[in-house]
Design an enzyme around this catalytic site. Structure first.
Site, PDB file in Angstrom:
ATOM      1  N   GLU A   1      40.493  33.582 -38.891  1.00  0.00           N
ATOM      2  CA  GLU A   1      41.463  33.065 -37.924  1.00  0.00           C
ATOM      3  C   GLU A   1      42.881  33.297 -38.451  1.00  0.00           C
ATOM      4  O   GLU A   1      43.796  33.600 -37.689  1.00  0.00           O
ATOM      5  CB  GLU A   1      41.212  31.571 -37.717  1.00  0.00           C
ATOM      6  CG  GLU A   1      41.902  30.992 -36.503  1.00  0.00           C
ATOM      7  CD  GLU A   1      41.544  29.532 -36.302  1.00  0.00           C
ATOM      8  OE1 GLU A   1      40.809  29.240 -35.352  1.00  0.00           O
ATOM      9  OE2 GLU A   1      41.994  28.672 -37.098  1.00  0.00           O
TER      10      GLU A   1
ATOM     11  N   HIS B   1      46.462  33.631 -32.393  1.00  0.00           N
ATOM     12  CA  HIS B   1      46.115  34.271 -33.669  1.00  0.00           C
ATOM     13  C   HIS B   1      45.805  35.747 -33.481  1.00  0.00           C
ATOM     14  O   HIS B   1      45.406  36.171 -32.395  1.00  0.00           O
ATOM     15  CB  HIS B   1      44.877  33.592 -34.277  1.00  0.00           C
ATOM     16  CG  HIS B   1      45.058  32.141 -34.583  1.00  0.00           C
ATOM     17  ND1 HIS B   1      45.903  31.699 -35.567  1.00  0.00           N
ATOM     18  CD2 HIS B   1      44.520  31.028 -34.029  1.00  0.00           C
ATOM     19  CE1 HIS B   1      45.867  30.363 -35.607  1.00  0.00           C
ATOM     20  NE2 HIS B   1      45.043  29.924 -34.685  1.00  0.00           N
TER      21      HIS B   1
ATOM     22  N   HIS C   1      48.873  28.112 -28.735  1.00  0.00           N
ATOM     23  CA  HIS C   1      49.374  28.963 -29.826  1.00  0.00           C
ATOM     24  C   HIS C   1      48.344  30.085 -29.960  1.00  0.00           C
ATOM     25  O   HIS C   1      47.445  30.176 -29.120  1.00  0.00           O
ATOM     26  CB  HIS C   1      49.545  28.158 -31.122  1.00  0.00           C
ATOM     27  CG  HIS C   1      48.264  27.666 -31.698  1.00  0.00           C
ATOM     28  ND1 HIS C   1      47.618  26.554 -31.229  1.00  0.00           N
ATOM     29  CD2 HIS C   1      47.468  28.160 -32.680  1.00  0.00           C
ATOM     30  CE1 HIS C   1      46.499  26.358 -31.915  1.00  0.00           C
ATOM     31  NE2 HIS C   1      46.384  27.327 -32.788  1.00  0.00           N
TER      32      HIS C   1
ATOM     33  N   CYS D   1      47.587  21.920 -33.733  1.00  0.00           N
ATOM     34  CA  CYS D   1      46.617  22.871 -33.162  1.00  0.00           C
ATOM     35  C   CYS D   1      46.284  22.523 -31.721  1.00  0.00           C
ATOM     36  O   CYS D   1      45.615  23.290 -31.030  1.00  0.00           O
ATOM     37  CB  CYS D   1      45.331  22.900 -33.982  1.00  0.00           C
ATOM     38  SG  CYS D   1      45.613  23.404 -35.688  1.00  0.00           S
TER      39      CYS D   1
ATOM     40  N   HIS E   1      44.848  30.086 -27.977  1.00  0.00           N
ATOM     41  CA  HIS E   1      43.913  28.974 -27.780  1.00  0.00           C
ATOM     42  C   HIS E   1      44.644  27.663 -28.067  1.00  0.00           C
ATOM     43  O   HIS E   1      45.806  27.638 -28.465  1.00  0.00           O
ATOM     44  CB  HIS E   1      42.649  29.113 -28.652  1.00  0.00           C
ATOM     45  CG  HIS E   1      42.803  28.732 -30.099  1.00  0.00           C
ATOM     46  ND1 HIS E   1      41.755  28.315 -30.869  1.00  0.00           N
ATOM     47  CD2 HIS E   1      43.893  28.713 -30.913  1.00  0.00           C
ATOM     48  CE1 HIS E   1      42.166  28.066 -32.090  1.00  0.00           C
ATOM     49  NE2 HIS E   1      43.455  28.293 -32.146  1.00  0.00           N
TER      50      HIS E   1
ATOM     51  N   ASP F   1      40.443  40.060 -26.330  1.00  0.00           N
ATOM     52  CA  ASP F   1      41.750  40.558 -26.749  1.00  0.00           C
ATOM     53  C   ASP F   1      42.812  40.303 -25.682  1.00  0.00           C
ATOM     54  O   ASP F   1      42.633  40.647 -24.509  1.00  0.00           O
ATOM     55  CB  ASP F   1      41.667  42.058 -27.036  1.00  0.00           C
ATOM     56  CG  ASP F   1      42.939  42.576 -27.705  1.00  0.00           C
ATOM     57  OD1 ASP F   1      43.534  41.836 -28.503  1.00  0.00           O
ATOM     58  OD2 ASP F   1      43.321  43.725 -27.423  1.00  0.00           O
ATOM     59  N   HIS F   2      43.925  39.692 -26.112  1.00  0.00           N
ATOM     60  CA  HIS F   2      45.029  39.338 -25.205  1.00  0.00           C
ATOM     61  C   HIS F   2      44.563  38.392 -24.108  1.00  0.00           C
ATOM     62  O   HIS F   2      45.050  38.427 -22.988  1.00  0.00           O
ATOM     63  CB  HIS F   2      45.709  40.594 -24.629  1.00  0.00           C
ATOM     64  CG  HIS F   2      46.589  41.285 -25.636  1.00  0.00           C
ATOM     65  ND1 HIS F   2      46.080  41.953 -26.713  1.00  0.00           N
ATOM     66  CD2 HIS F   2      47.948  41.393 -25.736  1.00  0.00           C
ATOM     67  CE1 HIS F   2      47.080  42.456 -27.425  1.00  0.00           C
ATOM     68  NE2 HIS F   2      48.212  42.130 -26.867  1.00  0.00           N
TER      69      HIS F   2
END
Lengths: 137, 137, 137, 137, 137, 137
Positions: A124, A41, A39, A33, A14, A79-80
């Site tokens: 996060e 998580h 980037h 950010c 994100h 996810d991914h």
């Protein structure tokens, strides 16, 4: 009343970016950010359901069923993935932890029919986490 | 010989993608890890230095110094970055965990002058991690 | 209402000792926790802030700001310190986990202006932790 | 009001099985959790007590005392035991996480005289946990 | 040489019992671990594979493939099972952590064709774990 | 050869201080770690023993016995103590993590008669840890 929690994990990219603002304003508000190259998580999600115990099963909700609901409605969609680009129910939202817990709540609330959705917790990082318990709380 | 370990964390985006292959081949090889919109992780990095104890300090290496070396050379370059696009020392490399531990080793090896770099461990998720101990091992 | 949590760690020495009691009474009440030569802990602190989401940022409170407030007001005053001797806001208090969470609450309450302080959690060991949510709760 | 938590662990065998149902119905309801040869878990138990701080000690409850109460009344009766066969206070109950937290609450409630029992949390695995706060909540 | 680790979890029942000894001797040797009604654990398994990096993929071994091999050969045979009664490859063995790591090694060794099996680690509880690196080490 | 690990925890106070140096030199070398009023840690200790499996028990070493040896020789002497003042086998040593792992090795080496002591690991914080495997390694 018993509170039952299921934990699932997902990895996503994100950036924090408000399209109503200029790049300079985003950079000033969000710092690193807001990196335009993204980037990401490893998110840890906890879904808490509350309810009475069913005397036939000893369950509030079958955790295999709760796992299936979370995987189909949340994990498979996040996810991914890129939380700014790839997720229908996040369209138009800044993907902060705060907005994510509300959006995940809204996705799951109608799907849980044994017991009642009580809380969404989202880690996060190991140092930052978020919780939402619905509008009335 | 004592082994001293410092743990640091960083969050980054990446995708597994080999530019020598077609998009279909990448999708077939890497599956959802090749999502063109990126995904990401909270990486946990452990740097292991071995050496003899300095009788003046009781240290192999001052961990404040090791922390500074890791932050300047690794964390500042990887945290909140895109590992495919933003990092000079990863240029031309598929950012798999395996390639990351070798690249981080190569970045740090010459910088550690008290003691000797022994191992780089990198946790990509709570279930997957990677270790490299240099060419001879 | 969203609950946002920031986790920080610090290491400190303390002993459980009530200066109004004799050494024998302290030893009887607190056992090995009253060792006159001190002992210590790696404390894990969680600060929970609640509030509404700011639509400009997607934040309740900028976690970089919350981190700065906690570090300036708590971590810099407690990390690598003696909780019985070195800390102005603990003077005259037995540094039990219970007294610590109340004292940390009182230090932070006025400093948090985006959102409202909701809870202080403090892990003294992996097996013992303490929580305070202010006087009304 | 302060909330004090003590964490303990125990290992036990169980199966999910309702004696009022046939083996086929149990298999259908509980799947692999109903294996007649048993399976088992490392359970993590958290006991939360709330109360006011005693100014003499700085304690709500002496955690050494809370540890002793939990070990005598719960851990000694559950650790390395079969939850379907060996435990008097679980007789006639399906040993689901939900029934366990209620049974553990009922065992402990009368034993805690400094402070008041506030919650029982039980982690069956790293992904599934249960909480009970007494009938009124 | 890179070391790649995959972590998986399973829950199982067992008892420590040597059928060549009397019940009294078993009780004396193994104590509460020999409870005839069984007890159980959440086991955490780590499988370490070593090898060179494949330049096409950046992988030593595709972790999705390693996960599939572990799940088919180990997790499906051990999860929610009784290690003394239900598992063909443990027949005739006391299911101690030591015997488990050797048996899991023997099950996996021939199945790993990208890279070479380097180590099996097994956590029986958060405080006890076992490692085996094959006969030659 | 199997490697068996037992984990124990203790809480202690220390300061980094070399009595051969002036206070200014200590402050310069060790910074806040040299606070004359002490600070402290929750240490996590792992003791690794290697050996062959005894066919009678399935054990390398009975972990209840290893636990007893560690508690009697290490935990009882370090838990809730001051590592600079209270511990006979640390007299004259700067209580750095490096010196601690060597001193703990020397305390335990002769006491382990089933199997052979292989390594001592000590986590001072979640980010810093130390390992020693004896002189020959």
């Amino acid at each position: 009343m018993i509170y039952v929690t299921r934990r699932e994990v997902f990895s996503a990219a994100h950036r924090l970016y408000n399209p109503r603002l200029s790049d300079e304003e985003n950079e000033k508000l969000f710092g690193k950010c807001s990196n335009p190259n993204w980037h990401g998580h490893n998110y840890v999600l906890e879904v808490v359901v509350k309810g009475e115990i069913d005397s036939l099963t000893g369950y509030v909700i079958d955790l295999k069923e709760l796992k299936r609901i979370i995987r189909e409605n949340i994990i498979e969609k996040l996810d991914h993935k890129n939380l700014n680009l790839d997720v229908d129910f996040l369209k138009g939202k800044i993907p902060s932890g705060e907005n994510l817990v509300v959006a995940i709540w809204n996705q799951l609330e109608g799907k849980i029919t044994n017991g009642k959705l009580h809380a969404i917790k989202l880690f996060e990082t190991e140092n930052n986490y978020f919780e939402y318990r619905g509008e009335e709380n």
